[in-house]
Design a protein around this motif. Sequence first.
Motif, PDB file in Angstrom:
ATOM      1  N   GLY A  58      81.035  59.241  23.162  1.00 52.54           N
ATOM      2  CA  GLY A  58      79.806  59.714  22.500  1.00 52.54           C
ATOM      3  C   GLY A  58      78.757  58.634  22.532  1.00 52.54           C
ATOM      4  N   PHE A  59      77.447  58.790  22.510  1.00 51.16           N
ATOM      5  CA  PHE A  59      76.248  58.239  22.706  1.00 51.16           C
ATOM      6  C   PHE A  59      75.786  58.187  21.463  1.00 51.16           C
ATOM      7  CE2 PHE A  59      77.095  57.937  27.045  1.00 51.16           C
ATOM      8  CZ  PHE A  59      77.556  59.336  27.494  1.00 51.16           C
ATOM      9  N   VAL A  60      75.012  57.113  20.785  1.00 47.23           N
ATOM     10  CA  VAL A  60      74.244  57.023  19.834  1.00 47.23           C
ATOM     11  C   VAL A  60      72.915  55.950  20.183  1.00 47.23           C
ATOM     12  CG1 VAL A  60      73.682  56.152  17.440  1.00 47.23           C
ATOM     13  CG2 VAL A  60      75.826  57.461  18.154  1.00 47.23           C
ATOM     14  N   VAL A  61      71.849  56.279  20.079  1.00 44.03           N
ATOM     15  CA  VAL A  61      70.698  55.286  20.473  1.00 44.03           C
ATOM     16  C   VAL A  61      70.016  55.273  18.944  1.00 44.03           C
ATOM     17  CG1 VAL A  61      68.400  55.023  21.331  1.00 44.03           C
ATOM     18  CG2 VAL A  61      70.198  56.021  22.524  1.00 44.03           C
ATOM     19  N   GLY A  62      70.349  53.765  18.619  1.00 42.61           N
ATOM     20  CA  GLY A  62      69.671  53.357  17.226  1.00 42.61           C
ATOM     21  C   GLY A  62      68.752  52.283  16.972  1.00 42.61           C
ATOM     22  N   PRO A  63      68.603  51.612  16.141  1.00 40.17           N
ATOM     23  CA  PRO A  63      67.798  50.526  15.866  1.00 40.17           C
ATOM     24  C   PRO A  63      68.114  49.367  16.775  1.00 40.17           C
ATOM     25  CG  PRO A  63      68.066  51.151  13.868  1.00 40.17           C
ATOM     26  CD  PRO A  63      68.892  52.030  14.735  1.00 40.17           C
ATOM     27  N   GLN A  64      69.543  49.217  17.136  1.00 39.21           N
ATOM     28  CA  GLN A  64      69.883  48.243  17.897  1.00 39.21           C
ATOM     29  C   GLN A  64      70.070  48.421  19.224  1.00 39.21           C
ATOM     30  OE1 GLN A  64      70.167  44.921  16.490  1.00 39.21           O
ATOM     31  NE2 GLN A  64      69.309  45.982  14.727  1.00 39.21           N
ATOM     32  N   GLY A  65      69.747  49.457  19.810  1.00 42.06           N
ATOM     33  CA  GLY A  65      69.828  50.080  21.296  1.00 42.06           C
ATOM     34  C   GLY A  65      71.131  51.172  21.214  1.00 42.06           C
ATOM     35  N   LEU A  66      71.540  50.891  22.436  1.00 37.85           N
ATOM     36  CA  LEU A  66      72.417  52.064  22.876  1.00 37.85           C
ATOM     37  C   LEU A  66      73.974  51.655  22.578  1.00 37.85           C
ATOM     38  CD1 LEU A  66      73.399  54.687  24.332  1.00 37.85           C
ATOM     39  CD2 LEU A  66      73.339  53.339  26.596  1.00 37.85           C
ATOM     40  N   LEU A  94      65.762  55.632  23.963  1.00 38.16           N
ATOM     41  CA  LEU A  94      65.262  54.176  24.036  1.00 38.16           C
ATOM     42  C   LEU A  94      64.045  54.277  23.819  1.00 38.16           C
ATOM     43  CD1 LEU A  94      67.993  52.716  26.585  1.00 38.16           C
ATOM     44  CD2 LEU A  94      67.918  52.459  23.937  1.00 38.16           C
ATOM     45  N   VAL A  95      63.268  54.817  24.518  1.00 37.89           N
ATOM     46  CA  VAL A  95      61.552  54.719  24.315  1.00 37.89           C
ATOM     47  C   VAL A  95      61.179  54.977  23.007  1.00 37.89           C
ATOM     48  CG1 VAL A  95      59.602  55.466  25.303  1.00 37.89           C
ATOM     49  CG2 VAL A  95      61.208  54.899  26.823  1.00 37.89           C
ATOM     50  N   GLU A  96      61.822  56.274  22.632  1.00 39.29           N
ATOM     51  CA  GLU A  96      61.526  56.953  21.230  1.00 39.29           C
ATOM     52  C   GLU A  96      61.815  55.779  20.212  1.00 39.29           C
ATOM     53  OE1 GLU A  96      63.384  60.266  20.836  1.00 39.29           O
ATOM     54  OE2 GLU A  96      62.403  61.615  22.291  1.00 39.29           O
ATOM     55  N   GLN A  97      62.880  55.364  20.390  1.00 42.69           N
ATOM     56  CA  GLN A  97      63.390  54.018  19.482  1.00 42.69           C
ATOM     57  C   GLN A  97      62.374  52.905  19.480  1.00 42.69           C
ATOM     58  OE1 GLN A  97      65.143  52.788  16.202  1.00 42.69           O
ATOM     59  NE2 GLN A  97      65.677  54.600  17.212  1.00 42.69           N
ATOM     60  N   ARG A  98      61.885  52.447  20.626  1.00 42.49           N
ATOM     61  CA  ARG A  98      61.085  51.279  20.716  1.00 42.49           C
ATOM     62  C   ARG A  98      59.776  51.648  19.986  1.00 42.49           C
ATOM     63  NH1 ARG A  98      59.836  49.653  26.567  1.00 42.49           N
ATOM     64  NH2 ARG A  98      58.458  51.471  26.405  1.00 42.49           N
ATOM     65  N   GLU A  99      59.452  52.978  20.344  1.00 44.24           N
ATOM     66  CA  GLU A  99      58.162  52.985  19.609  1.00 44.24           C
ATOM     67  C   GLU A  99      58.058  53.279  18.243  1.00 44.24           C
ATOM     68  OE1 GLU A  99      57.109  56.910  21.669  1.00 44.24           O
ATOM     69  OE2 GLU A  99      56.385  55.796  23.288  1.00 44.24           O
ATOM     70  N   ARG A 100      59.438  53.759  17.762  1.00 49.01           N
ATOM     71  CA  ARG A 100      59.506  53.892  16.317  1.00 49.01           C
ATOM     72  C   ARG A 100      59.636  52.524  15.661  1.00 49.01           C
ATOM     73  NH1 ARG A 100      63.796  53.884  12.538  1.00 49.01           N
ATOM     74  NH2 ARG A 100      63.426  55.328  10.719  1.00 49.01           N
ATOM     75  N   GLN A 101      60.449  51.520  16.159  1.00 48.11           N
ATOM     76  CA  GLN A 101      60.199  50.027  15.680  1.00 48.11           C
ATOM     77  C   GLN A 101      58.847  49.595  15.740  1.00 48.11           C
ATOM     78  OE1 GLN A 101      62.913  48.971  14.211  1.00 48.11           O
ATOM     79  NE2 GLN A 101      63.847  50.701  14.524  1.00 48.11           N
ATOM     80  N   GLN A 102      57.985  49.929  16.381  1.00 49.98           N
ATOM     81  CA  GLN A 102      56.586  49.423  16.808  1.00 49.98           C
ATOM     82  C   GLN A 102      55.745  50.051  15.428  1.00 49.98           C
ATOM     83  OE1 GLN A 102      55.346  50.465  20.667  1.00 49.98           O
ATOM     84  NE2 GLN A 102      56.112  48.465  21.550  1.00 49.98           N
ATOM     85  N   ARG A 103      56.240  51.250  15.101  1.00 47.70           N
ATOM     86  CA  ARG A 103      55.398  51.874  14.103  1.00 47.70           C
ATOM     87  C   ARG A 103      55.860  51.385  12.771  1.00 47.70           C
ATOM     88  NH1 ARG A 103      56.714  56.733  16.841  1.00 47.70           N
ATOM     89  NH2 ARG A 103      58.124  57.360  15.658  1.00 47.70           N
ATOM     90  N   ILE A 104      57.001  51.178  12.632  1.00 46.04           N
ATOM     91  CA  ILE A 104      57.649  50.427  11.516  1.00 46.04           C
ATOM     92  C   ILE A 104      56.983  49.162  11.485  1.00 46.04           C
ATOM     93  CG2 ILE A 104      59.412  49.264  10.637  1.00 46.04           C
ATOM     94  CD1 ILE A 104      61.419  51.496  11.708  1.00 46.04           C
ATOM     95  N   GLN A 105      56.777  48.280  12.277  1.00 42.68           N
ATOM     96  CA  GLN A 105      56.249  47.097  12.333  1.00 42.68           C
ATOM     97  C   GLN A 105      54.511  47.162  11.910  1.00 42.68           C
ATOM     98  OE1 GLN A 105      57.573  43.817  12.202  1.00 42.68           O
ATOM     99  NE2 GLN A 105      59.550  45.126  12.392  1.00 42.68           N
ATOM    100  N   SER A 106      53.902  47.972  12.443  1.00 41.48           N
ATOM    101  CA  SER A 106      52.619  48.116  12.333  1.00 41.48           C
ATOM    102  C   SER A 106      52.521  48.771  10.927  1.00 41.48           C
ATOM    103  CB  SER A 106      51.956  49.237  13.203  1.00 41.48           C
ATOM    104  OG  SER A 106      52.573  50.434  13.199  1.00 41.48           O
ATOM    105  N   SER A 107      53.327  49.446  10.249  1.00 40.64           N
ATOM    106  CA  SER A 107      53.195  50.047   8.739  1.00 40.64           C
ATOM    107  C   SER A 107      53.579  49.088   7.825  1.00 40.64           C
ATOM    108  CB  SER A 107      53.959  51.386   8.749  1.00 40.64           C
ATOM    109  OG  SER A 107      55.355  51.135   8.828  1.00 40.64           O
ATOM    110  N   ARG A 108      54.088  47.880   8.234  1.00 40.66           N
ATOM    111  CA  ARG A 108      54.728  46.944   6.979  1.00 40.66           C
ATOM    112  C   ARG A 108      53.359  46.479   6.141  1.00 40.66           C
ATOM    113  NH1 ARG A 108      59.368  44.358   6.821  1.00 40.66           N
ATOM    114  NH2 ARG A 108      59.777  44.887   9.011  1.00 40.66           N
ATOM    115  N   ILE A 109      53.661  46.738   5.035  1.00 45.43           N
ATOM    116  CA  ILE A 109      52.714  46.197   3.872  1.00 45.43           C
ATOM    117  C   ILE A 109      52.609  44.702   3.598  1.00 45.43           C
ATOM    118  CG2 ILE A 109      51.673  46.715   1.593  1.00 45.43           C
ATOM    119  CD1 ILE A 109      53.375  49.415   1.803  1.00 45.43           C
ATOM    120  N   GLU A 110      51.389  44.338   3.810  1.00 39.32           N
ATOM    121  CA  GLU A 110      51.149  42.859   3.439  1.00 39.32           C
ATOM    122  C   GLU A 110      50.583  42.920   1.961  1.00 39.32           C
ATOM    123  OE1 GLU A 110      50.306  40.049   7.087  1.00 39.32           O
ATOM    124  OE2 GLU A 110      49.000  41.854   7.311  1.00 39.32           O
TER     125      GLU A 110
END
Length: 269
Positions: A58-66, A94-110
């Motif tokens: 089984g394969f899972v690609v998540g926030p910590q990778g593969l 993996l590319v989709e997950q990296r882009e998702r993490q980038q969106r999360i960082q850019s949406s972080r509320i200060e």
Amino acid sequence: MPPKRPAPLLQDSQLSLFDVAPEITPAEPGAPRSRRELWLGQHRVGYELKRARRRSIGFVVGPQGLRVSAPRWVPIAEIERALHHKGEWILRKLVEQRERQQRIQSSRIEWLDGGSLPYLGAPLTLVLAPAEREVVWDDGSRQLRLPLPPGASAEQIRDLSQSWLQARAREDFLPRCRRFAEALGVTMKTLRLSSAQTRWGSASADGSIRLNWRLIHFAPAIIDYVVAHELAHLREMNHSPAFWDTVRSVLPDFERSREALREESIVVQ
């Protein structure tokens, strides 16, 4: 001579839509794990290998990778053949997950004077306004004016802002629920707000609906989808074709909003 074992079947695992947990879910106690890597085309990919009681790879690609789960008896060479077989899928995820993490960082509320937070799909600027007696929403300037002194802490700004957002969430969600309940011919008994970190909503057979107050960050079309989704469960307590037909009866293009929700990333703070 031991019987020949069947070749493992390949399984693709989808990342949960609402997975905001920062850590990988731990394996069963004592499960062997190792960090490995291999080349997929021109890309060197690291992965975590977990040996488990299962019949397939089984394969899972998540926030910590593969992550790869494989039966204990499957040799590394066979696992890597399976990875190469699914290489295109793995690299895409993996590319989709990296882009998702980038969106999360850019949406972080200060939480500071001049910071920004999303409200009904559009940004609001946080403004410290000690002369105000209550929180003021200026839709024209897209400002949320908070009655706090210049030296207010991030916690004070966050708590006051979120209190205002939660009040607006109830005001916004209730008429939506009533409208869709009438359209679907169901009865909503109660509406409660939740602060769940992994679910946007839920429905009970007794007519109780729970909606995550953080939906107020999203565009109205996304809120409509979640509301219609949960109310449709009062007719179909499942995700069968009949359920999706029920959702479609009030939101003919619900797939668009469902996909938009999958793409959204609001950091739970």
